[in-house]
Design a protein around this motif. Structure first.
Motif, PDB file in Angstrom:
ATOM      1  N   THR A 143       0.730  -1.239   0.114  1.00  0.00           N
ATOM      2  CA  THR A 143      -0.052   0.083  -0.014  1.00  0.00           C
ATOM      3  C   THR A 143       0.956   1.144  -0.049  1.00  0.00           C
ATOM      4  O   THR A 143       0.812   2.039  -1.008  1.00  0.00           O
ATOM      5  N   VAL A 144       1.687   1.376   0.889  1.00  0.00           N
ATOM      6  CA  VAL A 144       2.672   2.661   0.992  1.00  0.00           C
ATOM      7  C   VAL A 144       3.889   2.413   0.254  1.00  0.00           C
ATOM      8  O   VAL A 144       4.321   3.177  -0.451  1.00  0.00           O
ATOM      9  N   ILE A 145       4.451   1.305   0.616  1.00  0.00           N
ATOM     10  CA  ILE A 145       5.661   0.745  -0.118  1.00  0.00           C
ATOM     11  C   ILE A 145       5.250  -0.569  -0.980  1.00  0.00           C
ATOM     12  O   ILE A 145       4.965  -1.319  -0.658  1.00  0.00           O
ATOM     13  N   LEU A 146       5.419  -0.076  -2.483  1.00  0.00           N
ATOM     14  CA  LEU A 146       5.085  -1.163  -3.248  1.00  0.00           C
ATOM     15  C   LEU A 146       6.449  -1.782  -3.785  1.00  0.00           C
ATOM     16  O   LEU A 146       7.704  -1.330  -3.622  1.00  0.00           O
ATOM     17  N   SER A 147       6.299  -3.024  -4.345  1.00  0.00           N
ATOM     18  CA  SER A 147       7.420  -3.782  -5.002  1.00  0.00           C
ATOM     19  C   SER A 147       7.927  -2.891  -6.306  1.00  0.00           C
ATOM     20  O   SER A 147       7.196  -2.449  -7.134  1.00  0.00           O
ATOM     21  N   GLY A 148       9.153  -2.704  -6.045  1.00  0.00           N
ATOM     22  CA  GLY A 148       9.883  -1.944  -7.479  1.00  0.00           C
ATOM     23  C   GLY A 148       9.976  -0.309  -6.876  1.00  0.00           C
ATOM     24  O   GLY A 148      10.861   0.260  -7.512  1.00  0.00           O
ATOM     25  N   ASP A 149       9.636  -0.190  -5.741  1.00  0.00           N
ATOM     26  CA  ASP A 149       9.951   1.115  -5.067  1.00  0.00           C
ATOM     27  C   ASP A 149      11.302   1.260  -4.607  1.00  0.00           C
ATOM     28  O   ASP A 149      11.968   0.134  -4.122  1.00  0.00           O
ATOM     29  N   MET A 150      12.009   2.286  -4.700  1.00  0.00           N
ATOM     30  CA  MET A 150      13.203   2.414  -4.275  1.00  0.00           C
ATOM     31  C   MET A 150      13.717   3.470  -3.444  1.00  0.00           C
ATOM     32  O   MET A 150      12.799   4.526  -3.194  1.00  0.00           O
TER      33      MET A 150
END
Length: 121
Positions: free
Chosen positions: A62-69
């Motif tokens: 939700t807040v941090i998605l897969s692929g976020d850096m």
């Protein structure tokens, strides 16, 4: 009043980011004038940064998605404060800033900018 300890921390952060990081850019997009119109203006600011993938335990969908850096940006020599709406270029990709922390512990000296970047489509 700036505390000298934060200036030393800023210098340490700069050294580490310069040693382990890479050159990148922070792009600020200024929208067109609401009355006269026109095209958005993109201004690029050179930056030294370290992009790192989030650990799996932080990815909640939700807040941090897969692929976020998580991107550490040196504050030394950067004339702007990266903020939501800016775009960071790192690893050959563009990441839109969706959250950020300026790390101004004394309210004056930005030690390092830590931003959450989401790949743009």
């Amino acid at each position: 009043m700036a505390n000298p300890i934060y200036a030393r921390l800023q210098a340490t952060a700069q050294r580490l980011i310069a040693k382990y990081g890479q050159a990148g850019t922070v792009k600020r997009i200024t929208p067109p004038d609401p009355v006269y119109g026109g095209d958005p203006v993109v201004t690029s600011y050179p930056a030294t940064l370290v992009p790192m993938a989030y650990e799996a335990s932080y990815i909640d969908g939700t807040v941090i998605l897969s692929g976020d850096m998580q991107i550490y940006i040196s504050s030394v020599g950067l004339s702007i404060e990266p903020t939501v709406g800016d775009v960071v270029t790192a690893n050959g990709n563009d990441y839109a800033i969706v959250a950020g922390d300026p790390n101004k512990y004394d309210g004056v000296t930005p030690v390092v900018f830590i931003v959450q970047g989401r790949i743009t489509s």
